[in-house]
Scaffold this active site. Structure first.
Site, PDB file in Angstrom:
ATOM      1  N   ASP A   1      79.145  91.836  64.229  1.00 57.03           N
ATOM      2  CA  ASP A   1      79.736  92.955  63.654  1.00 57.03           C
ATOM      3  C   ASP A   1      78.785  93.970  62.639  1.00 57.03           C
ATOM      4  OD1 ASP A   1      82.205  91.825  64.471  1.00 57.03           O
ATOM      5  OD2 ASP A   1      82.803  90.897  62.802  1.00 57.03           O
TER       6      ASP A   1
ATOM      7  N   ARG B   1      86.651  95.901  58.223  1.00 52.08           N
ATOM      8  CA  ARG B   1      86.120  95.251  57.124  1.00 52.08           C
ATOM      9  C   ARG B   1      85.287  96.830  56.743  1.00 52.08           C
ATOM     10  NH1 ARG B   1      86.062  90.296  59.774  1.00 52.08           N
ATOM     11  NH2 ARG B   1      87.478  88.954  58.684  1.00 52.08           N
TER      12      ARG B   1
ATOM     13  N   HIS C   1      79.688 103.731  58.241  1.00 51.74           N
ATOM     14  CA  HIS C   1      81.090 103.129  58.807  1.00 51.74           C
ATOM     15  C   HIS C   1      82.041 104.208  59.019  1.00 51.74           C
ATOM     16  CE1 HIS C   1      79.448  98.900  57.414  1.00 51.74           C
ATOM     17  NE2 HIS C   1      78.478  99.744  58.246  1.00 51.74           N
TER      18      HIS C   1
ATOM     19  N   GLU D   1      80.263  87.833  67.984  1.00 52.92           N
ATOM     20  CA  GLU D   1      80.672  86.844  66.988  1.00 52.92           C
ATOM     21  C   GLU D   1      81.921  86.004  67.752  1.00 52.92           C
ATOM     22  OE1 GLU D   1      81.345  87.458  62.764  1.00 52.92           O
ATOM     23  OE2 GLU D   1      79.729  89.184  63.082  1.00 52.92           O
TER      24      GLU D   1
ATOM     25  N   ASP E   1      78.913  94.696  59.710  1.00 52.13           N
ATOM     26  CA  ASP E   1      78.570  94.724  57.992  1.00 52.13           C
ATOM     27  C   ASP E   1      77.485  93.764  57.900  1.00 52.13           C
ATOM     28  OD1 ASP E   1      79.728  92.189  58.734  1.00 52.13           O
ATOM     29  OD2 ASP E   1      81.493  92.452  57.748  1.00 52.13           O
TER      30      ASP E   1
ATOM     31  N   TYR F   1      86.890  98.951  63.305  1.00 51.81           N
ATOM     32  CA  TYR F   1      86.300  97.619  62.573  1.00 51.81           C
ATOM     33  C   TYR F   1      87.215  97.701  61.123  1.00 51.81           C
ATOM     34  CZ  TYR F   1      83.536  94.084  60.722  1.00 51.81           C
ATOM     35  OH  TYR F   1      82.959  92.772  60.169  1.00 51.81           O
TER      36      TYR F   1
ATOM     37  N   GLU G   1      77.543  90.715  56.794  1.00 47.78           N
ATOM     38  CA  GLU G   1      77.593  89.235  57.357  1.00 47.78           C
ATOM     39  C   GLU G   1      77.118  89.113  58.861  1.00 47.78           C
ATOM     40  OE1 GLU G   1      80.459  86.080  55.920  1.00 47.78           O
ATOM     41  OE2 GLU G   1      81.485  88.016  55.565  1.00 47.78           O
TER      42      GLU G   1
END
Length: 851
Positions: free
Chosen positions: A82, A316, A361, A9, A84, A314, A86
């Site tokens: 990433d 988030r 995660h 990203e 997650d 990460y 999104e």
């Protein structure tokens, strides 16, 4: 040419990952999202299973083209966005674009994720690729569709019923309701008086105590609720103390001593919400600032180890899990930095409270705890160091021994049944407290008193140095800070880790709330919007409903629910309610107009309302024969709290101050553009620092003088008794006759212009408002005075040719594309070609169901 193409990203990751993977890989960035729903009606087709018409985002079009070009020569493509939802959706969007361009073919497509930008994590991810997860993709698409449907249906209703430019969001609106309800609770709050009896005691050292039992009964907060009762209680305790010791204030007898040892465990490692809360409490960082700094630490910093290294995992995440490798390293660091006596026998394991936490995660932790804040401080910015230090200490502390505390509670008797209590806590073994202690937004009953008491035994007399009756009043609940709002949103299940910062930013950007002394206060507009939504869309701003919808979206991500029925169940009743409210709710109802009373002079209704330019008070109604009178509210005045007397005072404007030396009346008024002073035909704005209600005559005269002096300096020359003027403007000198503005050529001195020159320039100038720019057309040329060289016809022909060129290109385009937004023809065609209209089914894509 590299055999493999890997897409991330952020461009900040490219160099680091490329160095790890070597020449066999070309690493490119998508620069975030590559496709989105266009901001127009119909982007989500509610009649056909919520099919979504995605388009390539303009700003990322060049990055998409570069990725497509590189994909042509790649043998395999690795989607490393990433980890997650999104990130999963972004990978899918990249895949769909490449498929649309027929660039997938026989190429292997791999989905890889890593929680930290380190060589080990990157190589491990490449060695264990997976397929795209359709469950995660559909969960993200459902979120995007819901946000779009709420925004594109509720926001226009707000524009129509309340004020243009407003917005409503699926998650933003319950958050606004939370802030408004807290403010209303504060305004309704009625303080209650209570008194406490506080003693200053001495037994080798000073310490304090409070009256705990009175007359044999435990003293409740409001038992002593006035001065008379408090004074009587104080006098009675003093009398009892003087029985034990007649001198001075007397003494208290130790009636009981309770000692208790207890352990206190460290807080779990950070998740997104707790990091935002602690950074706000301890560092004063807002949520957006925290996430921006954390993003930089995650993506990588050059700390002298041969290139950029991701310093944290990460950021988030809603999981408090730590990997076995991380636990082993943390235990090694604890022994090295703090000693083996601070290390527990086994690692500490933490479990997420949320059932939707993704345990695959990890928590937010240093990518290597061996990198202490001190060892890398010189490579970090001050903000990066502060946040890294916070994360490092919290993570290390969570694996250290609990703190051992010794709590002492002592009862001191004045007379039978009258007991004062002193409490204190001693840290016997600090354990994790040697490194880190979690902050709090406000004190609670669980907080440690922190004072250390002297050694005391039952029967011992303690000197009473002073005894005070102190008055107190209960306080309203505090306004939300960024930290406490994030905590409340998390507790209610509203939003998810990646959304908290965005929710707060939208509320501030829309001016629904302000941040005063780091606490949120709703504006009048925010209150009206919240009340409108709470009153007419109660279910959709309900905390439990919002949390339930989040749970259903999480169930889609887990593969337990299909996303289309979830959307349909929301959409059908929601759309029906929007249509019904559009017909039934008047603007007066929506804007929460409030009748304050009656104007004592005219007998007409006095009310406060929200208008296009903000809140105002009004005398009369639109149904009266005479037009209503209006006055804007002053700064600090609110629609919900303004009184009739305060409102009537606003109609005292314009206010007469007197006459100047020229015999002109000096008055103060408030217009559309703010407060002003008027003298004759001169209007002078009043600076924000001066209150128009308090401005004196001398200050008003000075403002008028300064305005006239500036106007005089602005005038270069005039003709026809001032009908034509040559003026100095913001962008240079120009000519005006009130109807037209004429541009003066750069090679002409304004002072040299004659009346004939000015008339000629004005004749060639377009009328005001006939086109773009200050002079009616953007970049338009004006004929110079005849005494200078005239503009040749050659540039005019060039301009005409340039104007014709796009027309020719446009004729080759299909007629259906004419309604699209203004862009250059070539770029517009490229966007249309790259845009992908796709339903949310990844047919034939390399996808899997999430576990």
């Amino acid at each position: 040419m590299a055999k493999n193409l890997l897409i991330v990203e952020s461009p900040a990751k490219v160099k680091t990952i490329n160095k790890v993977l070597g020449k066999d890989f070309q690493v490119m960035a998508s620069y975030g999202h590559v496709r989105d729903l266009p901001s127009k009606d119909g982007s989500v087709d509610t009649e056909h299973d919520f099919a979504m018409a995605y388009e390539v985002i303009d700003r990322n079009e060049k990055h998409v083209d570069a990725i497509a070009k590189a994909a042509k020569s790649a043998e395999a493509i690795y989607l490393a966005t990433d980890l997650d939802r999104e990130g999963e959706a972004i990978s899918w969007h990249v895949y769909e674009i490449l498929k649309k361009k027929k660039l997938i073919g026989d190429r292997a497509i791999h989905r890889v994720t890593f929680a930290e930008i380190t060589p080990k994590a990157i190589k491990e991810a490449i060695a264990h690729p997976r397929e795209l997860s359709l469950d995660l993709i559909n969960a993200q698409q459902a979120r995007r569709a819901l946000d779009y449907l709420v925004g594109f249906n509720l926001s226009p209703l707000l524009w129509k019923k309340v004020q243009r430019g407003l917005s409503a969001g699926r998650v933003q609106s319950p958050a606004l309701r939370m802030i408004v309800e807290r403010e209303e609770e504060i305004e309704r709050f009625v303080p209650r008086e209570y008194w406490s009896i506080d003693a200053d005691c001495f037994a080798g050292q000073a310490f304090g105590a409070k009256l705990h039992m009175f007359g044999g009964k435990r003293l409740d907060q409001f038992d002593l609720n006035d001065e008379a009762k408090a004074t009587a209680a104080r006098d009675r305790v003093l009398a009892g103390a003087r029985i034990h010791k007649p001198q001075g204030k007397g003494a208290l007898k130790v009636a009981d001593v309770q000692r208790k040892d207890r352990q206190r465990r460290a807080a779990p490692p950070f998740i997104t919400s707790t990091l935002q809360q602690e950074a706000a409490r301890k560092l004063g960082f807002g949520t957006q600032r925290t996430m921006r700094i954390a993003q930089g630490l995650y993506e990588g910093v050059d700390v002298g180890e041969g290139g950029q290294i991701g310093l944290i995992t990460y950021m988030r995440t809603d999981s408090v899990s730590l990997s076995n490798d991380a636990l082993a390293e943390l235990r090694q660091v604890i022994v090295r930095e703090f000693g083996s006596d601070k290390l527990p026998d086994a690692p500490q394991y933490y479990k997420s409270k949320s059932k939707n936490a993704q345990e695959a995660h990890e928590a937010i932790r240093p990518s290597s705890a061996l990198r202490t804040p001190g060892s890398i401080a010189r490579y970090l910015t001050p903000d990066q160091l502060k946040l890294y230090d916070l994360i490092w200490k919290r993570t290390v502390a969570c694996q250290m021994k609990p703190a051992l505390l010794n709590t002492v509670s002592v009862d001191l008797e004045a007379s039978k049944g009258d007991i004062l209590r002193a409490s204190g806590t001693t840290i016997v073994e600090p354990g994790f407290l040697a490194v880190y202690e979690e902050g709090r937004d406000q004190k609670s009953d669980d907080d440690e008193p922190g004072s250390k008491l002297p050694p005391l035994t039952v029967g011992q007399l303690v000197d009473l140095n002073d005894l005070r009756a102190e008055q107190h009043f209960t306080e309203p609940p505090p306004r939300f800070s960024e930290a406490s709002l994030v905590k409340a949103l998390e507790e209610h299940g509203i939003g998810r880790p990646s959304t908290y910062a965005a929710i707060i930013q939208v509320l501030l950007a829309r001016e629904y709330v302000t941040l005063e002394q780091k606490r949120f206060q709703p504006t009048d507009v925010g209150r009206v919007v919240a009340k409108f939504l709470s009153g007419h869309f109660t279910q959709y701003v309900d905390y439990d409903f919002t949390a339930k919808l989040e749970d259903e979206l999480d169930a889609v991500a887990r593969g337990e629910k299909d996303w289309v029925p979830v959307l349909r169940e929301f959409w059908v009743p929601f759309k029906a309610l929007v249509d019904e409210k559009d017909e039934s709710v008047t603007r007066a109802e929506a804007t929460q107009g409030r009748v304050l009373g009656v104007d004592p002079v005219s007998g007409k209704e006095l009310s406060v309302r929200l208008g296009r330019y903000g809140p105002f008070v009004q005398i009369g109604t639109k149904d009266d024969e005479e037009k209503p009178r209006f006055a804007s509210l002053r700064a600090g005045q609110k629609m919900d709290t303004i009184t009739a007397d305060e409102a009537m005072k606003l109609f005292e404007m314009p206010r007469q101050l007197g006459e100047n030396a020229e015999g002109e009346k000096i008055s103060v008024g408030i217009g559309r553009f703010g407060p002003f002073v008027k003298a004759g035909s001169t209007y002078a704005s009043i600076p924000a620092a001066i209150d128009p209600w308090e401005i004196d005559f001398a200050t008003a005269v000075e403002l008028v003088r300064a305005k006239r002096e500036a106007a005089a300096n602005k005038l270069i020359n005039s003709f026809q008794d001032g009908a034509i003027q040559i003026l100095r403007g913001k962008f240079g000198p120009y000519i005006t006759d009130g109807a037209k503005n004429g541009r003066i050529p750069k090679d002409v001195e304004p002072e040299s212009l004659t009346e004939a020159d000015c008339v000629a320039i004005l004749a060639a100038a377009p009328a005001k408002g006939s086109g773009k720019g200050r002079f009616g057309r953007k970049g338009g040329k004006v004929e110079a005075p005849r005494k200078t060289k005239t503009v040749s016809e050659k540039p005019a022909k060039t301009a005409a040719a340039k104007k014709a060129a796009p027309k020719k290109a446009a004729s080759a385009k299909p007629a259906a594309k004419k309604a699209a937004t203004k862009k250059s023809t070539v770029k517009k065609a490229a966007v249309k070609k790259a845009a992908v209209r796709k339903t949310a089914t990844a047919a034939k894509a390399p996808v899997r169901k999430s576990a």
